[in-house]
Write an enzyme that holds these catalytic residues in place. Sequence first.
Site, PDB file in Angstrom:
ATOM      1  CG  ASP B   7       8.181   6.017  -4.406  1.00  0.00           C
ATOM      2  OD1 ASP B   7       7.463   5.779  -3.417  1.00  0.00           O
ATOM      3  OD2 ASP B   7       8.362   5.202  -5.324  1.00  0.00           O
ATOM      4  CD  GLU B  68       4.211   5.830  -1.547  1.00  0.00           C
ATOM      5  OE1 GLU B  68       4.317   6.128  -2.747  1.00  0.00           O
ATOM      6  OE2 GLU B  68       4.269   4.673  -1.129  1.00  0.00           O
ATOM      7  CG  ASP B 141      11.117   3.087  -7.635  1.00  0.00           C
ATOM      8  OD1 ASP B 141      10.789   2.576  -6.567  1.00  0.00           O
ATOM      9  OD2 ASP B 141      11.411   2.435  -8.654  1.00  0.00           O
TER      10      ASP B 141
END
Lengths: 182, 182
Positions: B7, B68, B141
């Site tokens: 992430d 991501e 996260d």
Amino acid sequence: MRVLGVDPGLTRCGVGVVEGVAGRPLTMRGVGVVRTPPDAELGLRLVAIEQGIEQWLDEHRPEFVAVERVFSQHNVRTVMGTAQASAVAMLCASRRGIPVALHTPSEVKAAVTGSGRADKAQVGAMVTRLLRLDAPPRPADAADALALAICHIWRAPAQNRLQQAVALHSAKATHASKGRTA
Amino acid sequence: MRVLGVDPGLTRCGVGVVEGVAGRPLTMRGVGVVRTPPDAELGLRLVAIEQGIEQWLDEHRPEFVAVERVFSQHNVRTVMGTAQASAVAMLCASRRGIPVALHTPSEVKAAVTGSGRADKAQVGAMVTRLLRLDAPPRPADAADALALAICHIWRAPAQNRLQQAVALHSAKATHASKGRTA
């Protein structure tokens, strides 16, 4: 000082090396473009940019790297790619301990043409004149990379004076506060 | 398959390793956050992220890296940093020949919660349940990185079937055209 300017982009990453000091004629040491195929995977394109930048750093050993500061007011897809290419350029330089400076497009245009809103042709014409070239470097990304390097050389003395002033002020402030506590 | 989920972020880059196959219980192999100081120079922050990701790749030897996919509809400054951190993660993986997959936030949420509009708490709760953890990983996260890895494992069979179908179709088409020319 020798500066590598980088106009970041995934498809065309402009690179240009300029040597000189403010107030003296400047010399171009090299100019080119690191290209990656638009249909390749993003990760592999970033690897190709890394290899290209590394070659330019190996060959020219710049003391500074000047990268265009990325803004996101433009096309969304383009900006993401530009941010990612610029990250690779900054990473390569910082890994070697080379200081990285970011300059905005308008700072660069203002530095070489006198106007922050100059067009690409004007920037190309001034880069050609300032570096005493026979013709404007092609593509425009290559000319922009040289303009970034020139901008950095010309702004450096002002930035150094500013840093010196700040350092002097801090020193005085420390001295003054020491004086008060003594 | 063993997947490292990333992430991306400059201040907090979530990382999580999940092992397993679709349809079987999954196992968490590691979770954490690569942090860089917000007041450090951008180039040095990217170097720190590179070192952090390299450590995770060295230690866990993932077969896939799922990152991501960054969009720019959010805060401009944050998005630039996210794009740059994601570039470093993709670069590290691709340099080693590890395939990189990008998944959108809504694909990840839909994969683990059934809804593309689930909130962070819901994602955290499902990650905890799916990996049989005692508590949701903190910060968010880290949980998001695990969700990315889970999403990749679960989507992979569908993607593989799609690739197989495309390959089969291409083979048939080639065979057919050969048939015609023969």
